[in-house]
Write an enzyme that holds these catalytic residues in place. Structure first.
Site, PDB file in Angstrom:
ATOM      1  N   ASP A  40      43.456  43.179  38.315  1.00 32.45           N
ATOM      2  CA  ASP A  40      42.909  42.071  37.511  1.00 32.45           C
ATOM      3  C   ASP A  40      41.613  41.550  38.160  1.00 32.45           C
ATOM      4  O   ASP A  40      40.570  41.419  37.492  1.00 32.45           O
ATOM      5  CB  ASP A  40      43.978  40.970  37.438  1.00 32.45           C
ATOM      6  CG  ASP A  40      43.700  39.905  36.391  1.00 32.45           C
ATOM      7  OD1 ASP A  40      42.753  40.075  35.610  1.00 32.45           O
ATOM      8  OD2 ASP A  40      44.459  38.909  36.361  1.00 32.45           O
ATOM      9  N   GLY A 129      52.190  46.433  41.629  1.00 30.42           N
ATOM     10  CA  GLY A 129      51.554  45.851  42.806  1.00 30.42           C
ATOM     11  C   GLY A 129      52.197  44.515  43.127  1.00 30.42           C
ATOM     12  O   GLY A 129      53.365  44.437  43.515  1.00 30.42           O
TER      13      GLY A 129
END
Ligand code: AR6
Length: 182
Positions: A40, A129
């Protein structure tokens, strides 16, 4: 004469998703849509401030993005024209609906690709993650969902599963060998 072999529509590559020139890349976002760490953060840095601006507009309109849902924005300075932002579940042992919610991330992202007739879409390992989904299970789910989608839909024409590390690449390749190509 043998029937012609259908083209391969699901590929695996290892690398940085922000460098890919697919029509869209998928972002493993959070429900605020305001950016974060991991992929992100990398996508927002590479795309520039226009991406955050678009995300803020969506947030103002619909209050962010719920877990398992997906929204689409332009790609800003990325090589990809669009970013599909989806929000995976935080891994909480696997009995809190995580597999179904992660499957929804793939389905809703692919639905946006279909709605917008996007030729190619690249997915990172959503959830594997910071959100802690076990990588082998996530790889099996990703290959299963994308194969099922491609078997029944014309769009997107091509999907790329992007592995950031060699272990994930091996997991995807193993799943493609087990489940069959698409
Ligand atoms: N290209 C491709 N894959 C990448 C890249 C990259 N540049 N960078 C990381 N990955 P994560 P999540 C892989 O933590 O688990 C954010 O703060 C990484 O190795 O980015 O869904 C959001 O705002 C891993 O396999 O996403 C949320 O708060 C995969 O991308 C939260 O993290 C996903 O790791 C979402 O957590």
């Amino acid at each position: 004469m043998d029937a012609p072999t259908p083209p391969i529509r699901l590929r695996v590559v290892q690398g940085d998703i922000t460098k890919l020139a697919t029509t869209a890349i998928v972002n493993a976002a959070n429900s605020s849509l305001l950016g974060g760490g991991g992929v992100d953060g990398a996508i927002h840095r590479a795309a520039g401030p226009q991406l955050l601006e678009e995300c803020r507009k969506i947030r103002a309109r619909q209050g962010g993005c719920a877990t398992g849902e997906a929204v689409i924005t332009i790609g800003g300075k990325l090589p990809a024209a669009y970013v599909i932002h989806t929000v995976g579940p935080v891994w909480n042992g696997g009995h809190k609906g995580e597999p179904e919610l992660l499957a929804n991330c793939y389905r809703h992202s692919l639905q946006l690709a279909l709605d917008n007739k996007l030729a190619s879409v690249a997915f990172p390992g959503i959830n594997t993650g910071i959100y802690g989904y076990p990588k082998p299970a996530a790889a099996a789910l990703a290959v299963r969902e994308v194969r099922q989608w491609l078997a029944t839909h014309e769009w997107p024409q091509e999907v790329v599963l992007v592995a950031f590390d060699a272990e994930t690449k091996r997991l995807y390749e193993q799943e493609l060998a087990n489940q069959g190509p698409a």
